[in-house]
Design an enzyme around this catalytic site. Structure first.
Site, PDB file in Angstrom:
ATOM      1  N   GLY A  71       0.081   3.756   1.358  1.00  0.00           N
ATOM      2  CA  GLY A  71       0.722   2.650   2.063  1.00  0.00           C
ATOM      3  C   GLY A  71       0.279   2.570   3.515  1.00  0.00           C
ATOM      4  N   THR A  72       0.097   3.701   4.130  1.00  0.00           N
ATOM      5  CA  THR A  72      -0.323   3.730   5.534  1.00  0.00           C
ATOM      6  C   THR A  72      -1.695   3.083   5.691  1.00  0.00           C
ATOM      7  OG1 THR A  72       0.948   5.764   5.844  1.00  0.00           O
ATOM      8  CG2 THR A  72      -0.744   5.274   7.504  1.00  0.00           C
ATOM      9  N   ASN A 150      13.064   1.571   4.829  1.00  0.00           N
ATOM     10  CA  ASN A 150      13.075   2.843   4.114  1.00  0.00           C
ATOM     11  C   ASN A 150      14.334   3.673   4.383  1.00  0.00           C
ATOM     12  OD1 ASN A 150      11.333   2.608   6.526  1.00  0.00           O
ATOM     13  ND2 ASN A 150      11.370   4.836   6.503  1.00  0.00           N
ATOM     14  N   GLN A 178       8.664  -0.026   0.160  1.00  0.00           N
ATOM     15  CA  GLN A 178       9.961   0.366  -0.410  1.00  0.00           C
ATOM     16  C   GLN A 178      10.529  -0.675  -1.373  1.00  0.00           C
ATOM     17  OE1 GLN A 178      11.403   3.212  -0.299  1.00  0.00           O
ATOM     18  NE2 GLN A 178      10.270   4.207   1.352  1.00  0.00           N
ATOM     19  N   SER A 198       2.610   1.350  -2.267  1.00  0.00           N
ATOM     20  CA  SER A 198       2.159   2.736  -2.344  1.00  0.00           C
ATOM     21  C   SER A 198       2.530   3.349  -3.686  1.00  0.00           C
ATOM     22  CB  SER A 198       2.826   3.523  -1.211  1.00  0.00           C
ATOM     23  OG  SER A 198       2.545   4.898  -1.342  1.00  0.00           O
ATOM     24  N   HIS A 200       3.068   6.497  -4.707  1.00  0.00           N
ATOM     25  CA  HIS A 200       4.048   7.583  -4.871  1.00  0.00           C
ATOM     26  C   HIS A 200       5.494   7.146  -4.698  1.00  0.00           C
ATOM     27  CE1 HIS A 200       5.009   8.941  -0.596  1.00  0.00           C
ATOM     28  NE2 HIS A 200       3.997   8.132  -0.375  1.00  0.00           N
ATOM     29  N   THR A 236     -15.735   6.096  -3.313  1.00  0.00           N
ATOM     30  CA  THR A 236     -15.606   6.219  -4.773  1.00  0.00           C
ATOM     31  C   THR A 236     -14.134   6.149  -5.173  1.00  0.00           C
ATOM     32  OG1 THR A 236     -17.596   7.533  -4.836  1.00  0.00           O
ATOM     33  CG2 THR A 236     -16.146   7.709  -6.755  1.00  0.00           C
ATOM     34  N   CYS A 325      13.318  15.684  14.271  1.00  0.00           N
ATOM     35  CA  CYS A 325      13.123  16.629  15.363  1.00  0.00           C
ATOM     36  C   CYS A 325      11.994  16.128  16.259  1.00  0.00           C
ATOM     37  CB  CYS A 325      12.802  17.996  14.783  1.00  0.00           C
ATOM     38  SG  CYS A 325      12.917  19.263  16.013  1.00  0.00           S
TER      39      CYS A 325
HETATM   40  C1  LIG Z   1       8.243   1.310   4.508  1.00  0.00           C
HETATM   41  C2  LIG Z   1       7.118   2.286   4.376  1.00  0.00           C
HETATM   42  N1  LIG Z   1       5.890   1.922   4.749  1.00  0.00           N
HETATM   43  C3  LIG Z   1       4.829   2.744   4.632  1.00  0.00           C
HETATM   44  C4  LIG Z   1       4.971   4.012   4.138  1.00  0.00           C
HETATM   45  C5  LIG Z   1       3.776   4.887   4.056  1.00  0.00           C
HETATM   46  O1  LIG Z   1       3.348   5.035   2.729  1.00  0.00           O
HETATM   47  P1  LIG Z   1       2.377   6.234   2.332  1.00  0.00           P
HETATM   48  O2  LIG Z   1       3.217   7.479   2.323  1.00  0.00           O
HETATM   49  O3  LIG Z   1       1.868   5.885   0.989  1.00  0.00           O
HETATM   50  O4  LIG Z   1       1.298   6.278   3.359  1.00  0.00           O
HETATM   51  C6  LIG Z   1       6.245   4.453   3.743  1.00  0.00           C
HETATM   52  C7  LIG Z   1       6.447   5.830   3.260  1.00  0.00           C
HETATM   53  O5  LIG Z   1       7.489   6.424   3.465  1.00  0.00           O
HETATM   54  C8  LIG Z   1       7.342   3.560   3.857  1.00  0.00           C
HETATM   55  O6  LIG Z   1       8.575   3.921   3.491  1.00  0.00           O
END
Ligand SMILES: Cc1ncc(COP(=O)(O)O)c(C=O)c1O
Length: 390
Positions: A71-72, A150, A178, A198, A200, A236, A325
């Site tokens: 997702g990032t 999230n 999310q 994403s 996972h 790849t 933290c």
């Molecule tokens: C709203 C949101 N955006 C992006 C991400 C990032 O996804 P990834 O862990 O696949 O990089 C998360 C992961 O917690 C998320 O909750």
């Protein structure tokens, strides 16, 4: 001890069917889809099948789906593509409650000369739409807003915002990491230009993500390399994980189509109302009306979230706290701060996030264990004693 996993917004269990679907592509069929020989080349068709599954989950056309690593990466790629395709525009907009994938990127871009607007939210986590619309200008290159938060699960009115933003000719991206798999998503009904998801978070493995790019959207790849993904993302392909995500998308679609989230919502609501009734000075963070069905962020006043998590951990209960933290001290999250949640409540905020694997028995167990945990911690809390006047 059995684990009670109520931290599904952090990551999810890989569905057993997904594991079955991906394993042969780690052991037997390890070829490279770009190879001329059929041992590798045949895998390209498997990737296309997965692309169709992901497209069907969000109402996209298959060639609008680009596989990547997470997702990032999707978020970063979308924003960079939007600003590169509008080199003369120096203003970018997002909200104050985004995931660090967007928040930290925007902060970095502000140091590189971009004018950044972080749209505020109210005390329920709802977006200040008037503020947003007032800031849209001819200099705005992109607006990026998360579909669902999230931490609180609060859902933004993406369809309405998308319409306004697009009417001004501005690129609109949504981080739907999310939201996908938890609520119905239709990229055409909302008209978004780009959308991140994403693997996972939807019962596929870590290390695979997707950027949806609407046909006709100007795009520049972030990962420049080979011709993979039609030149939109070099490198790849992560074949086994892409196949896994395809399977996970099929399962998520079935789940959403049969209103599977209603069952999750019922459990979430039972957990929430029982805890609120059983623990004094507790409250929900966020708009209860427009929320993901699986998420609740509950503030237990005058106790420390980390201490709660440690005691929950002794019972095998996994959740998250609303603080992190930062340089040695516990700070309430930027999301709860943006909502103006009082310090005493933000500190004791716990996020429970359920999945289709959550059972009623697990919810019973959490309902039984939580009140004594909070009571015990409050007995030890000088803030609680002070607040209660003894
Ligand atoms: C709203 C949101 N955006 C992006 C991400 C990032 O996804 P990834 O862990 O696949 O990089 C998360 C992961 O917690 C998320 O909750």
């Amino acid at each position: 001890m059995n684990v009670i996993y109520l931290d599904n917004n952090a990551t999810t269990k890989v569905a057993p069917e997904v594991v079955d679907a991906m394993l042969p592509y780690l052991s037997e069929y390890y070829g490279n889809p770009s190879s001329m020989h059929s041992f590798g080349g045949n895998l390209a068709a498997k990737i296309e099948q997965a692309r169709q599954s992901v497209a069907a989950l969000i109402g996209a056309a298959p060639d609008e789906i680009v596989f990547n690593s997470c997702g990032t990466e999707s978020d970063g790629t979308a924003i960079r593509a939007a600003i590169e395709s509008n080199p003369d525009k120096k203003h970018i907009i997002t909200s104050r409650v985004e995931h660090p994938a967007i928040k930290n990127l925007y902060e970095t871009l502000s140091k590189k000369g971009y004018r950044v607007t972080f749209v505020p939210v109210d005390n329920q986590g709802r977006l200040d739409l008037d503020y947003l619309y007032d800031k849209l200008s001819d200099d705005t290159a992109v607006v990026s807003l998360m579909w669902a938060n999230n931490e609180t699960g609060v859902i933004f009115p993406i369809e309405e915002v998308s319409r306004e933003v697009k009417a001004r000719g501005i690129v609109f991206h949504t981080d739907a990491v999310q939201a996908v798999g938890k609520i119905p998503i239709d990229v055409n009904a909302t008209g978004v230009d780009m959308l991140s998801l994403s693997g996972h978070k939807v019962h596929a493995p870590k290390g695979v993500g997707v950027l949806y790019i609407r046909k006709g959207t100007k795009f520049f790849p972030y990962m420049i390399g080979g011709h993979q993904e039609k030149g939109r993302r070099g490198g790849t392909e992560n074949v086994s994980s892409i196949i896994a995500l395809g399977k996970a998308a099929d399962l998520a679609k079935q789940h959403v189509d049969v209103n599977g989230y209603e069952a999750i919502k019922k459990m979430r609501d039972r957990l929430e109302s029982t805890l609120l009734a059983g623990v004094t000075n507790s409250m929900i963070n966020g708009d209860r009306e427009n929320r993901l069905p699986n998420t609740t962020s509950i503030a237990f006043e005058y106790v420390e979230g980390e201490a709660i998590l440690l005691m929950m951990n002794e019972h095998g209960i996994c959740a998250s706290s609303g603080s992190a933290c930062t340089s040695g001290s516990l700070e309430p999250s930027h999301v709860l701060r943006a909502m103006g949640v009082p310090f005493t409540a933000a500190h004791g905020s716990i996020r429970f996030s359920l999945s289709r694997y959550t059972t009623e028995d697990e919810i019973d167990m959490v309902i039984e264990k939580m009140p004594p945990i909070i009571e015990r911690l409050r007995e030890l809390s000088p803030f609680w004693k002070q607040a209660m006047g003894h």
